[in-house]
Design a protein around this motif. Structure first.
Motif, PDB file in Angstrom:
ATOM      1  N   TRP A  15       0.824  -1.202   0.000  1.00  0.00           N
ATOM      2  CA  TRP A  15       0.000   0.000   0.000  1.00  0.00           C
ATOM      3  C   TRP A  15       0.865   1.263   0.000  1.00  0.00           C
ATOM      4  CZ3 TRP A  15      -4.274   2.832  -0.011  1.00  0.00           C
ATOM      5  CH2 TRP A  15      -5.511   2.160  -0.146  1.00  0.00           C
ATOM      6  N   ARG A 212     -14.862   1.523 -13.281  1.00  0.00           N
ATOM      7  CA  ARG A 212     -14.307   0.849 -12.121  1.00  0.00           C
ATOM      8  C   ARG A 212     -14.265  -0.641 -12.399  1.00  0.00           C
ATOM      9  NH1 ARG A 212     -19.710   1.584  -8.287  1.00  0.00           N
ATOM     10  NH2 ARG A 212     -20.977   0.053  -9.414  1.00  0.00           N
ATOM     11  N   ILE A 223     -17.030  -7.176  -2.757  1.00  0.00           N
ATOM     12  CA  ILE A 223     -15.889  -7.175  -1.845  1.00  0.00           C
ATOM     13  C   ILE A 223     -15.133  -5.861  -1.895  1.00  0.00           C
ATOM     14  CG2 ILE A 223     -13.716  -8.343  -1.244  1.00  0.00           C
ATOM     15  CD1 ILE A 223     -16.253 -10.013  -0.774  1.00  0.00           C
ATOM     16  N   ILE A 224     -14.811  -5.443  -3.136  1.00  0.00           N
ATOM     17  CA  ILE A 224     -13.957  -4.273  -3.246  1.00  0.00           C
ATOM     18  C   ILE A 224     -14.088  -3.683  -4.646  1.00  0.00           C
ATOM     19  CG2 ILE A 224     -11.913  -5.523  -4.049  1.00  0.00           C
ATOM     20  CD1 ILE A 224     -10.247  -3.756  -2.186  1.00  0.00           C
ATOM     21  N   GLY A 225     -13.788  -2.410  -4.734  1.00  0.00           N
ATOM     22  CA  GLY A 225     -13.790  -1.762  -6.047  1.00  0.00           C
ATOM     23  C   GLY A 225     -12.401  -1.277  -6.392  1.00  0.00           C
ATOM     24  N   VAL A 226     -12.095  -1.222  -7.634  1.00  0.00           N
ATOM     25  CA  VAL A 226     -10.788  -0.791  -8.108  1.00  0.00           C
ATOM     26  C   VAL A 226     -10.997   0.318  -9.128  1.00  0.00           C
ATOM     27  CG1 VAL A 226      -8.652  -1.515  -9.228  1.00  0.00           C
ATOM     28  CG2 VAL A 226      -9.929  -3.140  -7.808  1.00  0.00           C
ATOM     29  N   GLY A 227     -10.269   1.413  -8.934  1.00  0.00           N
ATOM     30  CA  GLY A 227     -10.290   2.475  -9.931  1.00  0.00           C
ATOM     31  C   GLY A 227     -11.454   3.433  -9.765  1.00  0.00           C
ATOM     32  N   GLY A 234      -4.417   5.602 -11.966  1.00  0.00           N
ATOM     33  CA  GLY A 234      -5.372   4.981 -11.047  1.00  0.00           C
ATOM     34  C   GLY A 234      -6.805   5.265 -11.408  1.00  0.00           C
ATOM     35  N   PHE A 263      -2.758  -2.560 -10.246  1.00  0.00           N
ATOM     36  CA  PHE A 263      -3.135  -2.313  -8.853  1.00  0.00           C
ATOM     37  C   PHE A 263      -2.606  -3.466  -8.019  1.00  0.00           C
ATOM     38  CE2 PHE A 263      -5.958  -0.150 -11.635  1.00  0.00           C
ATOM     39  CZ  PHE A 263      -6.251   1.070 -11.035  1.00  0.00           C
ATOM     40  N   GLN A 266      -3.868  -5.014  -2.650  1.00  0.00           N
ATOM     41  CA  GLN A 266      -4.839  -4.242  -1.880  1.00  0.00           C
ATOM     42  C   GLN A 266      -5.689  -3.362  -2.783  1.00  0.00           C
ATOM     43  OE1 GLN A 266      -5.127  -4.863   1.346  1.00  0.00           O
ATOM     44  NE2 GLN A 266      -3.432  -6.337   1.101  1.00  0.00           N
ATOM     45  N   ARG A 267      -5.509  -3.510  -4.068  1.00  0.00           N
ATOM     46  CA  ARG A 267      -6.254  -2.799  -5.116  1.00  0.00           C
ATOM     47  C   ARG A 267      -5.872  -1.321  -5.162  1.00  0.00           C
ATOM     48  NH1 ARG A 267      -6.418  -7.829  -4.295  1.00  0.00           N
ATOM     49  NH2 ARG A 267      -8.426  -8.798  -3.915  1.00  0.00           N
ATOM     50  N   HIS A 268      -4.662  -1.022  -4.721  1.00  0.00           N
ATOM     51  CA  HIS A 268      -4.173   0.345  -4.829  1.00  0.00           C
ATOM     52  C   HIS A 268      -3.370   0.477  -6.098  1.00  0.00           C
ATOM     53  CE1 HIS A 268      -4.209  -0.013  -0.210  1.00  0.00           C
ATOM     54  NE2 HIS A 268      -5.379   0.413  -0.652  1.00  0.00           N
TER      55      HIS A 268
ATOM     56  N   MET B   1      -6.174   7.552  -5.660  1.00  0.00           N
ATOM     57  CA  MET B   1      -6.523   6.441  -4.776  1.00  0.00           C
ATOM     58  C   MET B   1      -7.897   5.908  -5.158  1.00  0.00           C
ATOM     59  SD  MET B   1      -5.021   4.908  -2.511  1.00  0.00           S
ATOM     60  CE  MET B   1      -4.634   4.626  -0.841  1.00  0.00           C
ATOM     61  N   THR B   2      -8.057   4.621  -5.132  1.00  0.00           N
ATOM     62  CA  THR B   2      -9.238   4.065  -5.767  1.00  0.00           C
ATOM     63  C   THR B   2      -9.960   3.050  -4.914  1.00  0.00           C
ATOM     64  OG1 THR B   2      -7.850   2.409  -6.748  1.00  0.00           O
ATOM     65  CG2 THR B   2      -8.286   4.375  -8.064  1.00  0.00           C
ATOM     66  N   VAL B   3      -9.872   3.175  -3.651  1.00  0.00           N
ATOM     67  CA  VAL B   3     -10.436   2.120  -2.805  1.00  0.00           C
ATOM     68  C   VAL B   3     -11.781   2.531  -2.233  1.00  0.00           C
ATOM     69  CG1 VAL B   3     -10.079   0.785  -0.708  1.00  0.00           C
ATOM     70  CG2 VAL B   3      -8.177   1.273  -2.231  1.00  0.00           C
ATOM     71  N   TRP B   4     -12.742   1.659  -2.333  1.00  0.00           N
ATOM     72  CA  TRP B   4     -14.046   1.893  -1.712  1.00  0.00           C
ATOM     73  C   TRP B   4     -14.256   1.009  -0.504  1.00  0.00           C
ATOM     74  CZ3 TRP B   4     -15.533   0.854  -7.255  1.00  0.00           C
ATOM     75  CH2 TRP B   4     -15.176   1.949  -8.049  1.00  0.00           C
ATOM     76  N   ARG B   5     -13.562  -0.127  -0.564  1.00  0.00           N
ATOM     77  CA  ARG B   5     -13.628  -0.955   0.632  1.00  0.00           C
ATOM     78  C   ARG B   5     -12.840  -0.266   1.747  1.00  0.00           C
ATOM     79  NH1 ARG B   5     -10.717  -6.722   0.796  1.00  0.00           N
ATOM     80  NH2 ARG B   5      -8.956  -5.310   0.940  1.00  0.00           N
ATOM     81  N   TRP B  10      -4.720   1.789   9.664  1.00  0.00           N
ATOM     82  CA  TRP B  10      -3.694   2.834   9.724  1.00  0.00           C
ATOM     83  C   TRP B  10      -3.696   3.743   8.485  1.00  0.00           C
ATOM     84  CZ3 TRP B  10       0.034   2.841   5.921  1.00  0.00           C
ATOM     85  CH2 TRP B  10       0.202   1.662   5.178  1.00  0.00           C
ATOM     86  N   THR B  11      -4.341   3.357   7.496  1.00  0.00           N
ATOM     87  CA  THR B  11      -4.320   4.182   6.294  1.00  0.00           C
ATOM     88  C   THR B  11      -5.518   5.119   6.199  1.00  0.00           C
ATOM     89  OG1 THR B  11      -5.522   2.549   5.011  1.00  0.00           O
ATOM     90  CG2 THR B  11      -3.123   2.391   4.982  1.00  0.00           C
ATOM     91  N   LEU B  54      -2.887  10.699 -17.817  1.00  0.00           N
ATOM     92  CA  LEU B  54      -2.404   9.555 -18.607  1.00  0.00           C
ATOM     93  C   LEU B  54      -2.423   9.839 -20.101  1.00  0.00           C
ATOM     94  CD1 LEU B  54      -4.146   6.713 -16.585  1.00  0.00           C
ATOM     95  CD2 LEU B  54      -1.688   7.172 -16.733  1.00  0.00           C
TER      96      LEU B  54
END
Lengths: 313, 763
Positions: A15, A212, A223-227, A234, A263, A266-268, B1-5, B10-11, B54
């Protein structure tokens, strides 16, 4: 049955690396984080002739490469060295014929599955291109157009449709479950495109107009999304292709930005494939695939070729 | 940053600090975001100094189609239309044959305007681009009605026609017709992506695909072998390997687009869908200026300088641009109808193609053109297999691109010339008669449609004679001719002469080209195509024994002389009199051996052909007498002859007495009430003076001078009031000039010896 080829294989970045990259950029017009790749060769001609608008690519454990030659309504097979092996299909609705196929996936048995979009079915072939069976794709009793298909280790097929659903079939072609619907909330889609699984069995679905990638467990739970939407690293404008490596990294190809973004587990966001801050351009990339040897296959639709690269360490 | 979960604990603070705002923006699917879906360059991130996008900021990139807004580049379109969302891959799969972009419109294009703005804008370089026809904004119709994202609704190719009006003007201006009903759209076309109009009719998109076409000119099918044409015009595909297949017959030929047959395909050799010459969309050089519109296309090659210079129609050829109504045909929506229903005899006519006077094919047209008889796309009407090499075959009456065969039934000819069908059952059907001079078909023994030898498309050498039709008849009816056994003889009815004004028959008369048709000719009395005027199909065996009832006469001359009295009107009163031998001597025969029934009332005394004597075409053996007229009377009125019971003891006026003809007497002031002709020694009348003989007093065709009527139909005993006497009384006749009041006595008892006393009784 083993998971499909689009799964995690490579090692995981941290991360913090992503955060540092973003932080560096924030310091002022930082160059784009890139990671080099090595070009190996291009697949431009199948056994029946030049490729036209290749929309997706899949690689079996045996190293066979299957390309949806969508402009010709057929599938071209190659060996690992890029030698054309055979071609399956022609325009039509009969068995082993296609109408505007889009996506393709392989299972652990080496069979390949084709999303035969306008015939509203998934067609299954063994590794040598012999037709095996056809699965009608319907949603609420009405034919639906499949966009892509991926298989898990149990032989279940995950099918995206252009009416914004993910359908899950068992190995016999029976519908097990489905989820989705049009929308932008978690678990909803606006045009789901390619689908891939990682080593953990998570299902990654490119959600094009929501810009996404959504990851689900096998039961369809988000579970999780990316982008996200945008033109910065990103972010996506037209994500289409997705693949995962053994390390749990997620590779997403954007067909307008012409880049592949990576990514971590952790999908970062980690980096864009390219070199020295200059992204490698992939012209209208559709589906992508990773093989067990760390090769990246990119269906560059408007270049009418599949480009093959070797990923860096 | 692209996180929704939720990120690792700590982040979280850092994440929120760095990325909360952008993440929230990305989740905002609002109008601005929707616009930026295509208008990517509107994103504010391009203006930031702290990040590197990009892609570079290029709001007006230069693409293959020129400089234009980034939102309307092909790449932007394809990013949604690549099959993963919407599917327009066919547009890009065959991109080399799509509607041109990156080009400036030609000077033929007139882009319409609305409210002062062009409806179809060009890009910054003035070139066509995707956005010329397409827009993602403001459509107000349903996808089912017309594809969306078009600037103008494209119903029945209306969008195409907005710019390409010059291509939509129809055959009159050399363009393929549009909005013409197709019936059921050809499968081959539809499978190739063609479209038809709302009424299942031809539209631009029936042949062209703006996107995704696989062929040049945006055609939906490969047309090198004219497959596109054949998809609708399947019946024309039989032209392959015929004499009209120029790829075989004239591979060096060039159409008006300078294409060889190999380049243009078999259809394109002669036709082009746009820019053709005339209604047939003609692709070859213009025909001679003198060519009639209904033959123009054919004559473009079939002329002395043309590709088919060895196949000319000649000086004497079947006319074109003539109306079928002239031959009794009325085209109707249900087919052709003829007024010659008797000759049709229950048959049915083929509705052959007809044209208007400008050469346009017209379902209800009346004008005959080359295409009426010929189907230039089909060598044989029977569909027989074509010869392996058309260069080595010669056309015949059963092929030669004829729509119907020139066969034993004359199928093609008699489809129009219905009244001529009866020739098949006549002796003029030489083929049926197995005559060695016969041609293979019914009509060709006498007629040749093209390159004939003369008038009436005559195929034989003219015979002797001066009549227009006579010389055709004598082609055969002459010594040594095919019909040498059927000659008219030394003494025959005159032909080639002008009729007297008093004669106005309802029969054909003739005249030289450009002259008044006032001459009597063979064709006046004879219809050479019909043996029996009263019967369509004569009994078998009867046709070779012609008489006055048959013999190709236009009207029967027997029994009542209907034909003869068309001209010889005054002689009609002979019927039913004592001179009608059917009444008084039915068993008698004339010199030709014909009974009264066979010869008719006229024919017992007069023979139109093969008469025994030139004067009056006398049909009986002349008797004795002092002069010619008297000898005709004594043909019957003599002992042992037909009228033996009517022989006067004294037959004639004294031979030495010459009298003035009535015309002269009139000049002297005589009151002429009845003309009594006088004759010279040869029996000629009309002279100024002559002798008195039988016809001076008798008009042999009229029983009673007082009554213009036919006879009673029985043998009567006459008296001075009738007995075929010309004068109704003795007043004002020539007799009184000499005999004064004694004329009555001498008139009444003319044939008794008493009236012929030796002393003269001059006035």
């Amino acid at each position: 049955m083993r998971p499909a080829r689009r799964r995690n294989r490579l090692s995981t970045r941290r991360w913090l690396a992503a955060l540092l990259a973003v932080g560096t950029a924030a310091a002022g017009a930082a160059e784009i984080a890139t990671a080099p790749i090595k070009h190996l060769y291009d697949l431009t001609r199948g056994s029946e002739g030049a490729l036209s608008l290749p929309s997706d690519v899949a690689v079996s454990d045996a190293g066979r490469v299957y390309v949806v030659d969508s402009g010709h309504h057929r599938v071209a097979a190659f060996d690992r060295a890029g030698k054309p092996l055979f071609t399956v299909g022609q325009p039509g609705a009969a068995a082993a014929q296609f109408r505007n196929p889009v996506g393709i996936g392989v299972d652990d048995n080496g069979w390949f599955y084709v999303a035969d979009k306008d015939n509203h079915r998934i067609q299954a072939f063994d590794g040598d291109g012999r037709w095996q069976r056809s699965i009608a794709v319907t949603v609420e009793g009405k034919p639906a157009a499949p966009i892509d298909v991926a298989a898990d280790r149990q032989g279940r097929l995950y099918v995206t449709t252009n009416n914004h659903r993910v359908l899950v079939y068992d190995a016999q072609g029976r519908l097990l479950r489905q989820w989705g619907g049009e929308g932008s909330n978690e678990g909803e889609f606006r045009y789901p495109a390619t689908v891939a699984l990682d080593r953990a069995g998570l299902i990654y679905v490119v959600d094009v107009l929501n810009t996404r990638v959504q990851a689900f467990d096998a039961g369809g739970k988000f579970i999780i999304g990316v982008g996200e939407w945008g033109v910065l690293p990103g972010q996506f404008v037209r994500p289409k292709g997705v693949a995962t490596d053994a390390r749990g990294r997620v590779y997403v190809a954007d067909s307008y930005l012409d880049v592949i973004e990576v990514f971590d587990e952790q999908r970062h966001f980690m980096y864009v494939l390219g070199q020295s801050g200059k992204p490698q351009r992939f012209v209208s990339a559709g589906g992508i695939a990773l093989d067990s040897a760390g090769r990246l296959y990119v269906a560059e639709m408007l270049k009418h070729q599949v480009s093959v690269y070797e990923l860096g360490p | 940053m692209t996180v929704w979960r939720a990120p690792p604990p700590w982040t979280v603070p850092l994440m929120l600090a760095l990325l909360a705002a952008p993440t929230q923006a990305a989740r905002d699917v609002g109008p601005q975001r929707e616009c930026a879906t295509c208008h990517v360059m509107w994103l504010k991130d391009f203006n930031r100094d702290d990040v590197t996008p990009l892609i570079p900021y290029e709001p007006k990139p230069v693409t293959e189609s020129g400089r234009q807004d980034a939102a309307s580049t092909e790449r932007m379109c394809f990013s949604c239309h690549d099959g993963f969302m919407l599917d327009s891959r066919s547009v890009w799969a065959n991109k080399q044959h799509e509607h041109p972009v990156g080009m400036k419109p030609s000077d033929k294009i007139r882009i319409p305007t609305s409210g002062g703005k062009v409806v179809f804008p060009l890009n910054d370089d003035g070139k066509m681009y995707c956005g010329t026809c397409h827009t993602a904004h403001g459509v107000n119709w349903d996808q089912k009605e017309s594809p969306v994202f078009l600037r103008v609704k494209n119903v029945d190719s209306s969008l195409c026609l907005a710019c390409h009006l010059d291509r939509s003007t129809g055959p009159a201006e050399g363009n393929h017709p549009i909005f013409k009903a197709l019936g059921s759209p050809p499968e081959a076309l539809m499978a190739a992506g063609a479209r038809v109009g709302r009424k299942q009719d031809v539209i631009c998109q029936s042949c062209h695909r703006v996107h995704g076409a696989t062929q040049k000119q945006m055609l939906v099918l490969d047309n090198r072998d004219s497959k596109l044409c054949a998809a609708c015009h399947a019946d024309k595909s039989e032209i392959a390997n015929t004499k009209h297949d120029l790829s075989v017959m004239a591979p060096q030929a060039r159409n008006r687009l300078n294409q060889s047959p190999a380049e243009s395909g078999p259809c394109g050799v002669c036709h082009v869908p746009h820019g053709g010459n005339g209604p047939a969309l003609w692709a070859r050089l213009a025909p001679p200026a003198s060519a009639d519109a209904t033959a123009a296309a054919c004559l473009a090659c079939h002329n002395p300088e043309g590709l088919a210079k060895h196949k000319l129609t000649g000086a004497h050829t079947h006319p074109v641009n003539v109306s079928v109504t002239d031959v009794g045909i009325t085209p109707t929506g249900q087919g052709w109808v003829t007024r010659f229903t008797d000759a049709l005899n229950g048959g049915k006519l083929a509705a052959l193609p007809l044209f208007d006077r400008k050469g346009m094919r017209d379902r209800l047209g009346t004008q005959v053109g080359c295409g009426t008889c010929h189907d230039p796309h089909r060598w044989s009407p029977s569909g027989d297999a074509r010869a392996p090499d058309p260069r080595k075959i010669e056309g015949g009456p059963k092929d030669s691109f004829l729509r119907l065969a020139l066969d034993e039934d004359g199928s093609l000819c008699v489809n129009c010339h219905v009244d001529k069908r009866t020739v098949a059952t006549s002796p003029h059907n030489l083929a049926a008669a197995k005559d060695q001079n016969a041609a293979s078909g019914l009509c060709q023994s006498c007629h040749q449609v093209h390159d004939a030898k003369g008038k009436y498309l005559w195929t034989r050498a003219d015979g002797p004679g001066k009549g227009i039709t006579e010389v055709r008849c004598t082609s055969c009816h002459r010594e040594g001719g095919v019909a040498a056994k059927k000659l008219t003889g030394a003494h025959s009815h005159p032909v080639g002469v002008r009729l007297a004004r008093s004669m106005q028959p309802k029969l054909p008369l003739f005249g030289a080209d450009g002259a008044a048709k006032k001459q009597i000719d063979c064709g006046t009395c004879h219809d050479v195509h019909r043996w029996d005027p009263n019967n369509i199909a004569p009994p078998p065996g009867a046709k070779n024994k012609g008489d006055a009832r048959t013999s190709f006469l236009r009207k029967a001359a027997a029994p009542n002389g209907e034909l003869c009295i068309e001209c010889h009107v005054e002689q009609r009163f002979v019927r039913g009199t004592d001179h009608d031998l059917a009444v008084t001597a039915p068993d008698s025969v004339n010199a030709l051996g014909q009974s009264a029934a066979q010869s008719g009332v006229c024919g017992q005394c007069h023979a139109v052909h093969n008469a025994a004597d030139a004067r009056r075409l006398w049909a009986r053996a002349p008797g004795d007498g002092a002069d010619d007229p008297a000898r005709r009377c004594t043909s019957c009125h003599a002992a042992g002859k037909t009228a033996a019971a009517k022989v006067p003891p004294e037959t004639r006026h004294p031979a030495g007495v010459m009298v003035w003809a009535d015309a002269v007497r009139a000049r002297f002031g005589a009151d002429i009430r009845a003309v009594l002709p006088v004759f010279d020694a040869n029996g000629n009348r009309g002279i100024e003076r002559g002798t008195i003989t039988c016809p001076t007093c008798h008009e042999p065709h009229r029983w009673n001078a007082r009554a213009a009527e036919e006879g009673a139909g029985k043998n009567l005993e006459g008296d001075v009031r009738n007995s075929f006497l010309r004068a109704p009384d003795t007043e004002h006749v020539v007799c009184a000039d000499c005999h004064g009041k004694d004329a009555l006595f001498r008139y009444k008892y003319f044939h008794s010896k008493a009236a012929h006393r030796s002393y003269p009784l001059f006035r």
